[in-house]
Design a protein around this motif. Structure first.
Motif, PDB file in Angstrom:
ATOM      1  N   HIS A   1       2.641   4.285   4.666  1.00  0.00           N
ATOM      2  CA  HIS A   1       1.838   3.945   3.490  1.00  0.00           C
ATOM      3  C   HIS A   1       2.185   2.558   2.968  1.00  0.00           C
ATOM      4  O   HIS A   1       1.298   1.791   2.586  1.00  0.00           O
ATOM      5  N   ALA A   2       3.453   2.213   2.961  1.00  0.00           N
ATOM      6  CA  ALA A   2       3.853   0.871   2.524  1.00  0.00           C
ATOM      7  C   ALA A   2       3.289  -0.183   3.477  1.00  0.00           C
ATOM      8  O   ALA A   2       2.813  -1.241   3.042  1.00  0.00           O
ATOM      9  N   MET A   3       3.302   0.097   4.769  1.00  0.00           N
ATOM     10  CA  MET A   3       2.765  -0.839   5.744  1.00  0.00           C
ATOM     11  C   MET A   3       1.255  -0.997   5.562  1.00  0.00           C
ATOM     12  O   MET A   3       0.722  -2.110   5.626  1.00  0.00           O
ATOM     13  N   GLN A   4       0.557   0.108   5.305  1.00  0.00           N
ATOM     14  CA  GLN A   4      -0.885   0.041   5.081  1.00  0.00           C
ATOM     15  C   GLN A   4      -1.205  -0.791   3.843  1.00  0.00           C
ATOM     16  O   GLN A   4      -2.119  -1.619   3.860  1.00  0.00           O
ATOM     17  N   ARG A   5      -0.460  -0.573   2.777  1.00  0.00           N
ATOM     18  CA  ARG A   5      -0.718  -1.325   1.542  1.00  0.00           C
ATOM     19  C   ARG A   5      -0.460  -2.815   1.744  1.00  0.00           C
ATOM     20  O   ARG A   5      -1.178  -3.653   1.210  1.00  0.00           O
ATOM     21  N   ARG A   6       0.557  -3.165   2.552  1.00  0.00           N
ATOM     22  CA  ARG A   6       0.798  -4.581   2.854  1.00  0.00           C
ATOM     23  C   ARG A   6      -0.376  -5.184   3.623  1.00  0.00           C
ATOM     24  O   ARG A   6      -0.799  -6.303   3.354  1.00  0.00           O
ATOM     25  N   LEU A   7      -0.902  -4.440   4.581  1.00  0.00           N
ATOM     26  CA  LEU A   7      -2.031  -4.936   5.356  1.00  0.00           C
ATOM     27  C   LEU A   7      -3.290  -5.038   4.487  1.00  0.00           C
ATOM     28  O   LEU A   7      -4.097  -5.946   4.662  1.00  0.00           O
ATOM     29  N   MET A   8      -3.422  -4.153   3.518  1.00  0.00           N
ATOM     30  CA  MET A   8      -4.578  -4.210   2.617  1.00  0.00           C
ATOM     31  C   MET A   8      -4.491  -5.406   1.673  1.00  0.00           C
ATOM     32  O   MET A   8      -5.476  -5.767   1.047  1.00  0.00           O
ATOM     33  N   ARG A   9      -3.345  -6.021   1.548  1.00  0.00           N
ATOM     34  CA  ARG A   9      -3.218  -7.219   0.716  1.00  0.00           C
ATOM     35  C   ARG A   9      -3.838  -8.445   1.377  1.00  0.00           C
ATOM     36  O   ARG A   9      -4.050  -9.451   0.712  1.00  0.00           O
ATOM     37  N   VAL A  10      -4.118  -8.362   2.672  1.00  0.00           N
ATOM     38  CA  VAL A  10      -4.798  -9.468   3.353  1.00  0.00           C
ATOM     39  C   VAL A  10      -6.243  -9.477   2.850  1.00  0.00           C
ATOM     40  O   VAL A  10      -6.972  -8.505   3.052  1.00  0.00           O
ATOM     41  N   PRO A  11      -6.659 -10.551   2.157  1.00  0.00           N
ATOM     42  CA  PRO A  11      -7.984 -10.556   1.515  1.00  0.00           C
ATOM     43  C   PRO A  11      -9.140 -10.290   2.482  1.00  0.00           C
ATOM     44  O   PRO A  11     -10.085  -9.577   2.138  1.00  0.00           O
ATOM     45  N   GLY A  12      -9.073 -10.814   3.676  1.00  0.00           N
ATOM     46  CA  GLY A  12     -10.160 -10.609   4.628  1.00  0.00           C
ATOM     47  C   GLY A  12     -10.331  -9.157   5.034  1.00  0.00           C
ATOM     48  O   GLY A  12     -11.449  -8.691   5.260  1.00  0.00           O
ATOM     49  N   VAL A  13      -9.239  -8.419   5.127  1.00  0.00           N
ATOM     50  CA  VAL A  13      -9.297  -7.010   5.519  1.00  0.00           C
ATOM     51  C   VAL A  13      -9.964  -6.192   4.411  1.00  0.00           C
ATOM     52  O   VAL A  13     -10.894  -5.420   4.652  1.00  0.00           O
ATOM     53  N   THR A  14      -9.492  -6.379   3.180  1.00  0.00           N
ATOM     54  CA  THR A  14     -10.065  -5.633   2.052  1.00  0.00           C
ATOM     55  C   THR A  14     -11.530  -5.988   1.878  1.00  0.00           C
ATOM     56  O   THR A  14     -12.372  -5.109   1.678  1.00  0.00           O
ATOM     57  N   ARG A  15     -11.856  -7.272   1.945  1.00  0.00           N
ATOM     58  CA  ARG A  15     -13.244  -7.714   1.765  1.00  0.00           C
ATOM     59  C   ARG A  15     -14.143  -7.109   2.851  1.00  0.00           C
ATOM     60  O   ARG A  15     -15.216  -6.588   2.563  1.00  0.00           O
ATOM     61  N   PHE A  16     -13.692  -7.159   4.113  1.00  0.00           N
ATOM     62  CA  PHE A  16     -14.491  -6.615   5.212  1.00  0.00           C
ATOM     63  C   PHE A  16     -14.741  -5.119   5.012  1.00  0.00           C
ATOM     64  O   PHE A  16     -15.870  -4.652   5.140  1.00  0.00           O
ATOM     65  N   MET A  17     -13.686  -4.385   4.695  1.00  0.00           N
ATOM     66  CA  MET A  17     -13.829  -2.937   4.547  1.00  0.00           C
ATOM     67  C   MET A  17     -14.738  -2.593   3.367  1.00  0.00           C
ATOM     68  O   MET A  17     -15.588  -1.699   3.480  1.00  0.00           O
ATOM     69  N   ASN A  18     -14.606  -3.304   2.251  1.00  0.00           N
ATOM     70  CA  ASN A  18     -15.458  -3.025   1.104  1.00  0.00           C
ATOM     71  C   ASN A  18     -16.904  -3.457   1.350  1.00  0.00           C
ATOM     72  O   ASN A  18     -17.833  -2.806   0.870  1.00  0.00           O
ATOM     73  N   ASP A  19     -17.117  -4.533   2.105  1.00  0.00           N
ATOM     74  CA  ASP A  19     -18.479  -4.943   2.457  1.00  0.00           C
ATOM     75  C   ASP A  19     -19.161  -3.889   3.327  1.00  0.00           C
ATOM     76  O   ASP A  19     -20.334  -3.564   3.118  1.00  0.00           O
ATOM     77  N   VAL A  20     -18.432  -3.360   4.299  1.00  0.00           N
ATOM     78  CA  VAL A  20     -18.995  -2.310   5.165  1.00  0.00           C
ATOM     79  C   VAL A  20     -19.320  -1.072   4.326  1.00  0.00           C
ATOM     80  O   VAL A  20     -20.400  -0.486   4.453  1.00  0.00           O
TER      81      VAL A  20
END
Length: 151
Positions: free
Chosen positions: A117-136
């Motif tokens: 979970h900590a690793m996932q939250r760190r990866l979700m801090r990458v703006p492009g990842v969060t933006r892509f997932m929320n756009d989809v």
């Protein structure tokens, strides 16, 4: 070293791939791009909006009480997660099409290991990842992902 039968198999596959025409190779790559994109979109849409928010641990489902079922489910989940992480790592390479970081994140979501979970939250801090997932998610009428305030 390695399993000689497995090495021979990979050599046969590589030789067969080298012998097919350019059109067939393009079709294979296009098919893989479509397939991985469809799987990625399906998984992004299936994640609950609050999946990456810190929460109290949920009570164990019934499958956790049966050891054979628990280990079977864990094995299948971990193999599937490892495949997704591997695909993501390949897609994250330069000149390889596909959302590599998203597949790594989805693979981590499926895997079961301490600290995921900590690793996932760190990866979700990458703006492009969060933006892509929320756009989809927005394109298909799903609520955006809810992250912790610190993120």
């Amino acid at each position: 070293m390695g399993d000689p039968a497995l090495i021979r198999f990979y050599r046969r596959v590589a030789r067969a791939y080298g012998e097919v025409g350019l059109g067939f190779k393009i079709a294979i790559v296009a098919g893989l791009v479509v397939m991985t994109t469809a799987v990625g979109i399906g998984m992004v849409l299936s994640i609950p909006a609050d999946h990456f928010k810190k929460a109290a641990p949920a009570p164990a489902p019934a499958r956790r009480r049966n050891p054979v079922l628990r280990w079977s489910v864990a094995l299948v989940r971990n193999v599937f997660g490892a495949v997704l992480v591997t695909l993501g790592a390949v897609m994250a390479l330069p000149l390889v099409p596909g959302p590599g970081l998203v597949f790594i994140l989805l693979g981590l979501s499926v895997l079961d290991f301490p600290g995921k979970h900590a690793m996932q939250r760190r990866l979700m801090r990458v703006p492009g990842v969060t933006r892509f997932m929320n756009d989809v998610r927005a394109r298909f009428g799903k609520a955006p992902l809810i992250l912790d305030d610190a993120e």
